[in-house]
Design a protein around this motif. Structure first.
Motif, PDB file in Angstrom:
ATOM      1  N   ASP C 119       0.798  -1.224   0.000  1.00  0.00           N
ATOM      2  CA  ASP C 119       0.000   0.000   0.000  1.00  0.00           C
ATOM      3  C   ASP C 119       0.830   1.273   0.000  1.00  0.00           C
ATOM      4  O   ASP C 119       0.254   2.360  -0.122  1.00  0.00           O
ATOM      5  CB  ASP C 119      -0.924   0.019   1.227  1.00  0.00           C
ATOM      6  CG  ASP C 119      -2.276  -0.585   0.914  1.00  0.00           C
ATOM      7  OD1 ASP C 119      -2.454  -1.045  -0.221  1.00  0.00           O
ATOM      8  OD2 ASP C 119      -3.152  -0.588   1.801  1.00  0.00           O
ATOM      9  N   CYS C 120       2.133   1.160   0.147  1.00  0.00           N
ATOM     10  CA  CYS C 120       2.938   2.384   0.302  1.00  0.00           C
ATOM     11  C   CYS C 120       2.589   3.461  -0.732  1.00  0.00           C
ATOM     12  O   CYS C 120       2.483   4.640  -0.377  1.00  0.00           O
ATOM     13  CB  CYS C 120       4.418   2.076   0.233  1.00  0.00           C
ATOM     14  SG  CYS C 120       4.992   1.056   1.581  1.00  0.00           S
ATOM     15  N   PRO C 121       2.412   3.118  -2.000  1.00  0.00           N
ATOM     16  CA  PRO C 121       2.136   4.194  -2.963  1.00  0.00           C
ATOM     17  C   PRO C 121       0.825   4.928  -2.718  1.00  0.00           C
ATOM     18  O   PRO C 121       0.672   6.056  -3.169  1.00  0.00           O
ATOM     19  CB  PRO C 121       2.093   3.453  -4.314  1.00  0.00           C
ATOM     20  CG  PRO C 121       2.818   2.190  -4.076  1.00  0.00           C
ATOM     21  CD  PRO C 121       2.562   1.823  -2.668  1.00  0.00           C
ATOM     22  N   ALA C 126       3.023   6.710   4.337  1.00  0.00           N
ATOM     23  CA  ALA C 126       4.307   6.474   3.673  1.00  0.00           C
ATOM     24  C   ALA C 126       5.201   7.695   3.805  1.00  0.00           C
ATOM     25  O   ALA C 126       4.780   8.810   3.530  1.00  0.00           O
ATOM     26  CB  ALA C 126       4.088   6.151   2.201  1.00  0.00           C
TER      27      ALA C 126
END
Lengths: 405, 230, 535
Positions: C119-121, C126
């Motif tokens: 899910d970082c993007p 993040a």
């Protein structure tokens, strides 16, 4: 009244009285490859003194490096010596790896050596081809450039770009070699050999070429060393300094090759040395191709430094995080300062890098071989004549991007 | 790599070698600016060292470090006969100068000019301390940390080069090369250079010989001055 | 103070401290997820495991693979202790770099990422996520389990402000403990076990107390996100400036997170201050940044023939200067929303003016009327600087605006200079303030600006330097974060420029000079302390 020329005559030549004249050559001059300005003090056609003024291609390379991440320096180093960018890529990679204490797997190192030597071939082909062209021999130039394109075809196949590859990474190369890399490389090498054989045949015993090149632009070895000259220019004076032999890096101590040296230090020697170096590079490449394993990693697997494989990045959180950290914050190179040097196309290409532990370089200094070679150009030119500027300036192979940064 | 250079240097200079390090195999010694030239001469002339091959000189700016002068000036030299190399460092405060090494290694001439250009560290006794990569009118020293990377420089005034009579064909002209016709002006009788009525041969010759700097636009013989860059 | 050893370094501690707290006090980080200095110890993330040297180490019997024998053989491994739950004893030697600890940290981190989505993007955390930081510091290697992760519910609405993502949750229970211990509202809890473990809201309830956004702040990962900040900005583009919340008289220390490219504030975060707000802020305080960009006055306003028209800021300033020159009976309205610097310079200007022209001056105070207070952070007075305004006025009492209305009606006043937009009274009640020349310096639209005949735009708190004195009498500075648009300056800078055009010498121009004059300002503060903030 008839002029009595006898009184001006000296050694059979007529010496006309003249007064020194100052002439501005460049920065934009058809016979100068690279924008550079020379302010000449002339006595007739003889050069009394020359003030060489570089800097017209200064783009703030070192300053620009201080604001991106370590990996963002690679596109900049591509544009130092833009005739052999792969050597700069490898040189900078080695510098950061030295600072971080990383060791690239054997396959990656052989790969780097082959790509680097290919870049050296393209560099020397360009320089010698252009040298010939500037003396009026247009055919060898076309031959050399054609062959250079064959070499660039290999680089294009490997990196996706013909000129500015940006292919180096901290801890390896951006991609592993393609399947046909070895065959392609071996297929091109005979063509290079053929080209230099033909070019030599047409040029080195050519009376015009010899008259323009021999004894022109001479440099003595002691002066060359004191002036910081390196590379083919230094070797043409008879000094056998080649970083690959003197301080072997990568696997250069495991391959056989010779250092060609001249003995006059003139343009002719530089021309010969360059072609001989191409032959040595071909020799190195053949050995490397033999020794390079066909399987195995080409990059380190420490993903704090090296980009993880793309399929992992898209599929797993660990690789996503690694990618994110490297792109957004940059590789955290441990604090310290090192000087790392390699043999580039024009001589010793050194990188003095300072890290403060953050993701951004604190200082990147490129020791540009062209810059110091160009400085010696003054000694080569003084005493020669205006037409001698062209072959001399051509044979030191000043690359503006590297000299002015 | 070659620890013995540092040892030899220490034997000769004792505690005038302020610090030494061998981080990652790079031998480095730090000396005071006043010993700079003496150390350099020793490095070159000592028969055990013979560091005759000049490699590089550069500098680094540390404006924030406490208790130490601002700049590190670095000298890289190697020996062709012994094949060893060393890095010598001197710490120089702002405004302080270093003695030139031009007479020790001729190659230092340009490197010192570059350090002066980029960092503003002057070199005493340097025969030709001009800027090298940048132009004389450049303001500031760009590799200093306090020089903002996005800073723009002021427009440079047209410069007359002393001793060169032939002026290059660029200068404060009317914004276009002399052969082109400004039709808008010409229709109002303003483009004197090509107007057969007002622009006499004499004026044309004047315009040619002086570049376009004094191209008359008003009364014949009168020069209208326009600031450059407009 | 007694000391203990952490990785060979002597660190002092107070008796009763746990290892992690003593290290935290001395800026040594022991990796942790569930421990928070302001919350109780849960000890459930296991990230802070350390090895404590002991004469009789506890060894756990395990089996290890023997390469020679090609079989598992009995072995032992050191028992580690959680640093968050271990009290320090005198002379204790703690290691967090030993091999056993490094292995444990790597294993714990790998376990926490086992079912973490990619899910970082798209995750707002993040860039400031502990999972990312600790991966780099402690795990360093790629995934070994290449099967589909266990999916859980995403985008669960917890309340009007918070959205929950169970897949990202590492079950550290910080949010539960925050609600329990700080707010005293047991609205969150945990259910199910293992892979299905997740946070949920009490049945029939919503996460709707006054401190909901703090749950997002304590969340070490991206499981809880605020609806306000969700998908608005990426944190690595944001910069932070220290500021003070304008919400109430508590004066919570905050960080203004702004994007320097767009000169726009995106959120407020609490700035740790043990004496004021500890680690927390309330929802209304965190949302008070909206005022920096909403309902702004960016151009001067003038009331001409009964209609409000926009005029250049320069004209509004000139009009104010004319007004001040002409007046004989001036009313100065200080604001409990304005900084000490604003109020002080305004007062100084009016006093000097009175000396020059002989006009009489009356002082009034405009303030908001208060809101719901509590015993945690929220002060019932929702003006950040009432104490400061009173202190600036010193011995002169500040009359309320209702008195001013009466005075205007009685023709005791012929002109008004007012600061700020805020007033407890409505526009109708203040309507008669518009019957005489009334210049107002304001950043936003409010009751006072509505009844002014001349409005000069000034900068907000985010765009200016200044200080607030809170209810406890503590004067706290705030720093300029973003540049004010269209040449607008802060009120005190505007007033200094105004004094210059009136030919008045206030003998201060820079912030340091104003602060210097404030420090020597003879008036005692109502709550003790000084008016000039300590830098």
């Amino acid at each position: 009244m008839e002029t009595n020329y006898e009184e001006f005559e000296e050694d059979g030549e007529i010496e006309l009285p003249s007064e020194p004249m100052r002439l501005n050559m460049g920065p934009s001059h058809p016979a100068m490859h690279g924008t550079i300005r020379m302010v000449l003090d002339l006595d007739g056609e003889s050069i009394l003194d020359v003030d060489i003024q570089p800097g017209y291609l200064h783009r703030g390379f070192e300053k620009s490096c201080e604001r991106g991440t370590w990996n963002q320096v690679f596109p900049y180093v591509d544009r130092l010596n833009y005739v052999s960018p792969m050597l700069n890529n490898v040189g900078f990679s080695l510098a950061v790896e030295k600072l971080a204490g990383l060791e690239v797997p054997a396959r990656g190192t052989w790969y780097r050596m082959i790509l680097g030597e290919l870049a050296r071939i393209s560099d020397h082909l360009t320089c010698n081809g252009a040298s010939a062209m500037e003396l009026g021999a247009f055919t060898p130039f076309l031959w050399c450039i054609k062959t250079r394109d064959y070499v660039w075809d290999i680089l294009e196949q490997e990196t996706g770009a013909r000129l500015t590859h940006s292919f180096g990474r901290i801890g390896g190369m951006a991609k592993p070699p393609t399947d046909t890399f070895k065959e392609h490389t071996l297929a091109v090498l005979p063509q290079v050999e053929e080209t230099i054989a033909e070019t030599e045949k047409i040029l080195i015993r050519n009376r015009i070429f010899m008259d323009r090149m021999q004894g022109v632009g001479r440099l003595r070895p002691e002066r060359a060393l004191a002036l910081g000259v390196t590379g083919p220019v230094l070797r043409s004076t008879g000094v056998d300094y080649d970083v690959r032999k003197a301080n072997p890096y990568m696997f250069y101590k495991d391959v056989d090759f010779d250092i060609p040296v001249g003995h006059d230090g003139d343009n002719y020697d530089r021309f010969i040395v360059r072609f001989e170096e191409i032959r040595q590079s071909i020799r190195i490449i053949r050995q490397c191709v033999e020794k390079m394993p066909d399987a195995g990693p080409t990059s380190i697997d420490d993903y704090r430094y090296m980009f993880p494989p793309k399929d992992e990045v898209y599929a797993t959180i660990e690789a996503t995080i690694a990618h994110f950290k490297i792109v957004m914050e940059g590789v955290k190179v441990p604090p310290g300062e090192v000087y790392s040097f390699t043999e580039a196309g024009n001589g010793e290409l050194g990188f003095y890098i300072v890290s403060d532990g953050s993701g951004t370089p604190y200082r990147v200094r490129a020791r540009p071989p062209s810059f110091l070679n160009l400085q010696a150009c003054r000694e080569m030119l003084v005493g020669d004549m205006i037409p001698d500027i062209i072959p001399t300036f051509g044979s030191i192979n000043m690359i503006g991007g590297e000299c002015d940064r | 790599m070659s620890k013995k250079i540092i040892d030899r240097l220490e034997a000769q200079f004792g505690d005038r070698v302020l610090a030494k390090s061998g981080f990652r195999g790079d031998d480095e010694a730090i000396v005071a600016p006043k010993d700079w030239r003496e150390v350099a001469l020793f490095l070159r002339d000592d028969p055990a060292l013979e560091l005759n091959h000049f490699i590089d000189m550069t500098a680094t700016d540390y404006p924030m470090r406490e208790g130490l002068p601002r700049f590190d000036v670095l000298l890289f030299v190697r020996s062709q006969t012994k094949n060893h190399r060393v890095r010598i460092k001197a710490r120089v405060a702002e405004g302080e100068s270093l003695p030139t090494l031009y007479e020790v290694w001729a190659g230092a001439l340009w490197s010192e000019r570059e350090i002066f250009d980029m960092f503003g560290v002057p070199f005493e006794g340097h025969p030709d301390l001009r800027r090298i990569l940048l132009y004389p009118e450049f303001e500031g020293h760009p590799l200093r940390k306090d020089y903002p990377i996005a800073r723009t420089q002021p427009l440079v005034e047209y410069r007359d080069v002393e001793g060169i009579d032939k002026l290059p064909p660029f200068g404060p002209d009317m914004g276009m090369p002399w052969t082109r016709v400004d039709w808008a002006e010409r229709m109002e009788g303003g483009d004197l250079q090509v107007s057969p009525d007002i622009g006499t041969q004499q004026h044309q010759r004047l315009a040619l010989s002086r570049g376009l700097e004094y191209l008359p636009t008003g009364e014949p013989g009168e020069a209208e001055e326009k600031p450059s860059g407009e | 103070m007694p000391t203990f050893k952490l990785d060979g370094v002597e660190i002092p501690y107070e008796p009763g401290d746990t290892i992690i707290r003593a290290a935290w006090k001395h800026n040594v980080e022991i990796p942790h997820y569930c421990w928070h200095p302001g919350l109780s110890v849960a000890g459930n993330c296991r990230m802070c495991l350390v090895e404590v040297k002991s004469a009789r180490p506890i060894a756990l019997p395990v089996v290890a693979w023997d390469e020679k024998k090609k079989e598992f053989v009995p072995a032992t491994k050191t028992k580690l202790t959680p640093a968050c739950a271990t009290e320090i004893t005198e002379g204790m030697e703690v290691m967090q770099k030993s091999e056993a600890v490094v292995t444990a940290q790597r294993a714990v981190q790998e376990y926490l990422l086992l079912n973490h989505p990619v899910d970082c993007p798209i995750c707002d955390q993040a860039g400031e996520c502990k999972l990312q930081d600790y991966w780099l510091a402690h795990q360093k290697r790629l995934k070994r389990k290449h099967t589909e992760i266990v999916h859980r519910s995403k985008t669960v609405r917890f309340g009007p402000t918070i959205v929950y993502d169970a897949e990202r949750c590492i079950s550290c229970t910080r949010c539960i403990r925050f609600c329990d211990e700080v707010v005293g509202d047991h609205v969150l809890d945990m259910r199910e076990r293992g892979n299905k473990n997740e946070i949920f809201v009490s049945p029939g309830r919503e996460l709707d107390h006054d401190y909901t956004m703090m749950t997002e702040h304590v969340c070490p990962v991206g499981a809880l996100t605020t609806k306000d900040f969700r998908f608005k900005a990426r944190v690595w583009f944001l910069r932070s400036a220290p500021s003070v919340c304008t919400g109430c008289a508590t004066g919570c220390n905050s960080w203004i997170d702004y994007d320097p490219r767009y000169q726009r504030v995106y959120r407020l975060r609490p700035r740790d201050n043990e004496q004021v707000n500890k680690f927390w802020m309330c929802d209304d305080g965190m949302m008070s940044y909206k005022r920096f960009h909403e309902d702004r006055i960016l151009i001067g306003r003038a009331r001409q023939e009964g209609r409000v028209v926009e005029v250049p800021r320069k004209d509004a300033l000139e009009g104010t200067a004319r007004l001040l020159k002409a007046t004989r009976k001036l009313a100065l309205v200080l604001s409990a929303q304005a900084s000490n610097e604003d109020n002080f310079v305004a007062l100084r200007l009016v006093r000097k003016l009175a000396e020059q022209t002989g006009a009489s001056t009356q002082l009034y105070l405009a303030a908001l009327g208060g809101w719901k207070g509590d015993n945690i952070l929220r002060n019932a007075d929702n003006n950040p600087n009432r104490a400061g305004a009173l202190a600036v006025a010193g011995h002169t009492a500040l009359a309320p605006l209702t008195d001013l209305v009466r005075a205007v009606d009685a023709k005791e006043i012929d002109a008004i200079l007012s600061l700020g937009w805020a007033a407890a009274e409505g526009v109708d009640e203040l309507a008669s303030l518009a019957s005489i020349p009334h210049a107002n310096l304001s950043s936003n639209i409010g009751p006072l600006t509505q009844v002014a005949t001349l409005v000069v735009p000034v900068a907000t708190v985010a765009e200016s330097n200044g200080s607030f004195t809170n209810a406890k009498g503590m004067t706290q500075p705030f720093k300029k974060a973003i540049a004010a648009p269209m040449g607008i300056t802060s009120a005190w800078e505007t007033l200094i420029a105004l004094a210059g055009s009136l030919g008045l010498d206030l003998s201060m121009k820079q912030l340091s000079e104003v602060r210097g004059a404030l420090a020597t300002h003879a008036a005692p503060t109502t709550a003790g302390g000084t008016l000039a903030p300590a830098e």
